[in-house]
Design an enzyme around this catalytic site. Structure first.
Site, PDB file in Angstrom:
ATOM      1  N   GLY A   1     -49.015  -2.623 131.969  1.00 12.21           N
ATOM      2  CA  GLY A   1     -47.477  -2.037 132.326  1.00 12.21           C
ATOM      3  C   GLY A   1     -46.293  -2.277 131.230  1.00 12.21           C
ATOM      4  O   GLY A   1     -45.680  -2.117 131.485  1.00 12.21           O
ATOM      5  N   THR A   2     -46.580  -3.758 129.835  1.00 12.83           N
ATOM      6  CA  THR A   2     -45.443  -4.128 129.822  1.00 12.83           C
ATOM      7  C   THR A   2     -44.778  -2.795 128.401  1.00 12.83           C
ATOM      8  O   THR A   2     -44.151  -2.885 128.790  1.00 12.83           O
ATOM      9  CB  THR A   2     -45.568  -4.855 128.845  1.00 12.83           C
ATOM     10  OG1 THR A   2     -45.797  -6.511 129.672  1.00 12.83           O
ATOM     11  CG2 THR A   2     -44.485  -5.250 127.820  1.00 12.83           C
TER      12      THR A   2
ATOM     13  N   GLN B   1     -46.644  -5.473 140.626  1.00 18.31           N
ATOM     14  CA  GLN B   1     -47.224  -6.458 141.243  1.00 18.31           C
ATOM     15  C   GLN B   1     -47.440  -6.289 143.776  1.00 18.31           C
ATOM     16  O   GLN B   1     -47.923  -6.480 144.372  1.00 18.31           O
ATOM     17  CB  GLN B   1     -45.940  -7.569 141.776  1.00 18.31           C
ATOM     18  CG  GLN B   1     -46.071  -8.503 140.762  1.00 18.31           C
ATOM     19  CD  GLN B   1     -47.234  -9.363 141.338  1.00 18.31           C
ATOM     20  OE1 GLN B   1     -48.077  -9.286 140.880  1.00 18.31           O
ATOM     21  NE2 GLN B   1     -47.150 -10.042 139.463  1.00 18.31           N
TER      22      GLN B   1
ATOM     23  N   SER C   1     -49.727  -1.800 136.070  1.00 19.79           N
ATOM     24  CA  SER C   1     -50.423  -2.576 135.701  1.00 19.79           C
ATOM     25  C   SER C   1     -51.559  -2.692 135.871  1.00 19.79           C
ATOM     26  O   SER C   1     -51.716  -3.551 137.473  1.00 19.79           O
ATOM     27  CB  SER C   1     -49.404  -3.255 134.902  1.00 19.79           C
ATOM     28  OG  SER C   1     -51.109  -3.974 134.022  1.00 19.79           O
ATOM     29  N   ALA C   2     -52.344  -1.520 135.975  1.00 14.71           N
ATOM     30  CA  ALA C   2     -54.423  -1.674 136.482  1.00 14.71           C
ATOM     31  C   ALA C   2     -54.747  -3.361 136.706  1.00 14.71           C
ATOM     32  O   ALA C   2     -55.538  -3.763 137.604  1.00 14.71           O
ATOM     33  CB  ALA C   2     -54.850  -0.916 135.470  1.00 14.71           C
ATOM     34  N   HIS C   3     -54.050  -4.231 136.264  1.00 12.04           N
ATOM     35  CA  HIS C   3     -55.133  -5.754 136.251  1.00 12.04           C
ATOM     36  C   HIS C   3     -55.118  -6.509 137.088  1.00 12.04           C
ATOM     37  O   HIS C   3     -54.875  -7.216 137.822  1.00 12.04           O
ATOM     38  CB  HIS C   3     -55.170  -6.939 134.639  1.00 12.04           C
ATOM     39  CG  HIS C   3     -53.595  -7.607 134.087  1.00 12.04           C
ATOM     40  ND1 HIS C   3     -53.002  -6.583 133.692  1.00 12.04           N
ATOM     41  CD2 HIS C   3     -53.064  -8.737 134.479  1.00 12.04           C
ATOM     42  CE1 HIS C   3     -51.681  -7.176 133.779  1.00 12.04           C
ATOM     43  NE2 HIS C   3     -51.996  -8.453 133.923  1.00 12.04           N
TER      44      HIS C   3
ATOM     45  N   CYS D   1     -41.756 -23.610 132.242  1.00  6.50           N
ATOM     46  CA  CYS D   1     -41.071 -24.661 132.470  1.00  6.50           C
ATOM     47  C   CYS D   1     -41.636 -25.282 131.683  1.00  6.50           C
ATOM     48  O   CYS D   1     -42.505 -26.344 133.254  1.00  6.50           O
ATOM     49  CB  CYS D   1     -39.907 -25.487 133.104  1.00  6.50           C
ATOM     50  SG  CYS D   1     -38.911 -26.948 132.216  1.00  6.50           S
TER      51      CYS D   1
END
Length: 460
Positions: free
Chosen positions: A69-70, A177, A194-196, A320
């Site tokens: 996806g990235t 998402q 993204s498939a995952h 964080c």
């Protein structure tokens, strides 16, 4: 052990597993070859593309499979910007986009382009009017996620897409998402996923580019995937990704109703069970399976470890941690607490009793972490009231500066001030958020010899 981190990676769907195993036997050959094995692989690849395109809502020849996806986001942004470079070099993104979008934006800016970040409200949503107001004649591309990966807030994609269309600007939607849960509102020009995220195998992304969108592939040319994704296609993984996408979309309506009810139980009961908690994100326009809440006086990393020890795999909407010391850009843009942040994202099939057990365990875990950090049970008056106090929290990580503030705020009279000295970047976000939660006045930030001085006025 209940797995409550589907927003990071959903468990492999049974259909994906079956399709993957079958395609390993049938789809191993080069689909560009004309021999029997190559033709068989090509049939599998074409069928997967058609199934994925149907789910996305585009033509098969508009959709390419990428390695993630990235990669889909990076390729989509760079290609669209290059294709419209004669229009200009202005890029618009929301302040809460996935890091892949923001990294692309930073790279574009480093190469001489300009970037405008559209702010969001406290729920994490952009205002369509504010988004439309920053579109310019030289805007080459606009980006907007379909739903936020940290807090679940759905964005007004249809409204923004309409404004982009009026301005003649293509809109790239990151649908990672939401794609497995239903169709993305129309009007977009490019889409990445993204498939995952929906139960397919990792290592498969989708990039859809509508016909008519000016697009110039960056990097060495490749004959595969319309030149938009170099290298040999991972056909077994692609087949599994497409099969699982079709399966989860068929189950989505019924499962979303069930998961939304479980998430609503968490949203309503956590503030009643745990003191000093804020549930963040839009209460209505949100993903059905995801809820994020922030706990005052809690170190987020420690809380996640303790929940893991109690048998629950959850994550944080915040990056964080003691290793990065960098507040989440999403929470920072929303103006909510960055510490003690828990994201619960339920995979399909989550049992009701697992959610109830999580709600039973959570109060004790939070109380234990707060006790270790010395958090106040309540803000008790100091034995020696003063008009103003100074808290030296230099060198101490959040939430300690906020804990020390809470301990002494009762030691000044109403109208008095407490100044917190801190060199932790998270304090810049957490102290104003604490003031909003505890109905005290955040006066502002002042320079100090080391770090910053955060001034709070007691109102009650």
């Amino acid at each position: 052990m209940p797995y409550f981190d589907a927003a990071s990676a959903a468990p492999l769907h049974p259909v994906a597993r079956q399709a993957l195993l079958a395609a390993l036997d049938e789809g191993w050959a080069d689909p560009a070859r004309l021999h029997r094995e190559g033709r068989r692989a090509r049939l599998l690849l074409d069928a997967a593309r058609e199934a994925a395109a149907e789910a996305v809502g585009c033509r098969p020849d508009e959709l390419s499979f990428t390695s993630s996806g990235t990669r889909a986001v990076h390729s989509g942004i760079s290609g669209a910007l290059a294709g419209r470079r004669r229009v200009g070099r202005h890029l618009v993104v929301s302040a809460v986009e996935h890091s892949s979008v923001l990294h692309s934006a930073a790279d574009h800016e480093s190469r001489g382009g300009s970037v405008t970040e559209v702010p969001v409200d406290r729920s994490g949503a952009v205002g369509p009017a504010a988004y439309g107001a920053v579109l310019r004649e030289d805007t080459a591309l606009a980006c907007l996620q379909s739903a936020n990966h940290e807090v679940g807030t759905e964005q007004p994609v249809a409204e923004v897409a309409g404004l982009c269309r009026e301005a003649g600007v293509p809109l790239l939607v990151d649908a990672a998402q939401s794609l497995g849960r239903g169709p993305v509102p129309g009007g977009w020009s490019l889409l990445a996923a993204s498939a995952h995220k929906w139960g397919g195998p990792a290592g498969v992304g989708l990039l859809a580019v509508r016909k008519g969108v000016r697009f110039a592939v960056q990097g060495p040319a490749d004959e595969r995937e319309s030149g938009r994704a170099a290298g040999f296609e991972n056909i077994p993984a692609i087949v599994a990704a497409a099969a699982s996408l079709r399966a989860v979309r068929a189950e989505a309506d019924a499962e979303s109703v069930r998961l939304r009810a479980l998430v609503e139980r968490i949203r309503s009961r956590v503030p009643a069970l745990v003191p000093d908690v804020e549930v963040v994100g839009d209460p209505v326009r949100r993903l059905p399976h995801l809820v994020t809440f922030s706990c005052l006086y809690v170190d987020g990393e420690t809380l996640l470890h303790e929940l893991d020890r109690a048998g629950f795999s959850v994550s944080s909407g915040s990056s964080c941690t003691s290793s990065t010391l960098t507040p989440s850009h999403v929470l920072k843009a929303m103006g909510v607490l960055s510490e003690g942040n828990v994201r619960v994202s339920l995979p399909a099939g989550t049992a009701e009793e697992d959610v109830d057990r999580f709600l039973d365990v959570l109060p004790g875990v939070v109380a234990g972490v707060r006790e270790k950090l010395g958090a106040p049970a309540a803000a008790a008056p100091s034995p020696a009231p003063a008009a103003s106090l100074v808290v030296d929290a230099l060198g101490r990580r959040c939430p300690v500066p906020v804990i020390e503030l809470a301990k002494v705020i009762g030691g000044v009279p109403v109208g008095g001030t407490v100044t917190v000295l801190s060199d932790d970047e998270a304090a810049r976000l957490d102290i104003p958020a604490w003031c909003a939660m505890r109905e005290q006045e955040y006066v502002g930030e002042e320079p100090a010899d080391r770090g910053s001085a955060y001034v709070v006025r007691r109102l009650s």
